[in-house]
Design a protein around this motif. Structure first.
Motif, short mmCIF file in Angstrom:
data_model
loop_
_atom_site.label_atom_id
_atom_site.label_comp_id
_atom_site.label_asym_id
_atom_site.label_seq_id
_atom_site.Cartn_x
_atom_site.Cartn_y
_atom_site.Cartn_z
N PRO A 17 138.34 48.08 68.19
CA PRO A 17 139.51 47.25 68.46
C PRO A 17 139.28 45.76 68.17
O PRO A 17 140.22 45.07 67.77
N THR A 18 138.07 45.27 68.35
CA THR A 18 137.80 43.85 68.04
C THR A 18 137.94 43.62 66.54
O THR A 18 138.54 42.62 66.12
N ARG A 19 137.45 44.54 65.74
CA ARG A 19 137.57 44.38 64.29
C ARG A 19 139.03 44.47 63.85
O ARG A 19 139.47 43.73 62.97
N LEU A 36 137.97 32.47 64.64
CA LEU A 36 138.11 33.90 64.90
C LEU A 36 137.56 34.28 66.27
O LEU A 36 138.06 35.17 66.93
N SER A 37 136.47 33.60 66.69
CA SER A 37 135.83 33.98 67.96
C SER A 37 136.58 33.50 69.19
O SER A 37 136.36 34.04 70.27
N SER A 41 136.15 37.54 74.23
CA SER A 41 135.16 37.23 75.26
C SER A 41 133.78 37.74 74.84
O SER A 41 133.03 38.26 75.65
N VAL A 42 133.48 37.58 73.55
CA VAL A 42 132.16 37.94 73.03
C VAL A 42 131.57 36.72 72.34
O VAL A 42 132.28 35.78 72.00
N SER A 43 130.28 36.76 72.11
CA SER A 43 129.60 35.62 71.52
C SER A 43 129.93 35.48 70.03
O SER A 43 130.38 36.43 69.39
#
Length: 109
Positions: A17-19, A36-37, A41-43
């Motif tokens: 889902p993140t991609r 994009l980041s 809630s990821v590095s």
């Protein structure tokens, strides 16, 4: 028809889902990894890993403009995957049409 390896790479990349969210953002236009980041809630390194998977699948390319490395959506693999799915969709629709016809015959008896 695309090769199964291309389809496998495309569907594997789309499985996360993140991609998929990254691709949705890139559909709006080019942007940087930093941009994009932001919504996730990821590095940043995790986003970079996701981008590498998308790049290997041919779904994303990254350019270079001075210090700026914009990421860009590459739609060709998505188009190939959609064409592959469409073949099966047509088959499913034909089968459903035949079933509907059969059920209508049963009801009219």
């Amino acid at each position: 028809m695309p090769s199964s390896d291309t389809l496998s790479s495309t569907f594997a990349a789309l499985a996360d889902p993140t991609r998929r969210a990254i691709l949705a953002r890139l559909a709006q236009g080019e942007t940087t990894v930093a941009e994009l980041s932001k919504p996730f809630s990821v590095s940043a390194p995790a986003i970079t890993k996701h981008l590498k998977v998308l790049q290997r699948a041919g779904l994303v390319s990254q350019g270079r403009q001075a210090q700026w490395r914009p990421c860009k959506l590459e739609a060709a693999p998505l188009r190939e995957a959609a064409e592959w799915v469409t073949q099966y969709r047509q088959n499913w629709e034909e089968q459903l049409d035949r079933m509907e016809s059969y059920l209508a015959q049963l009801q009219s008896r």
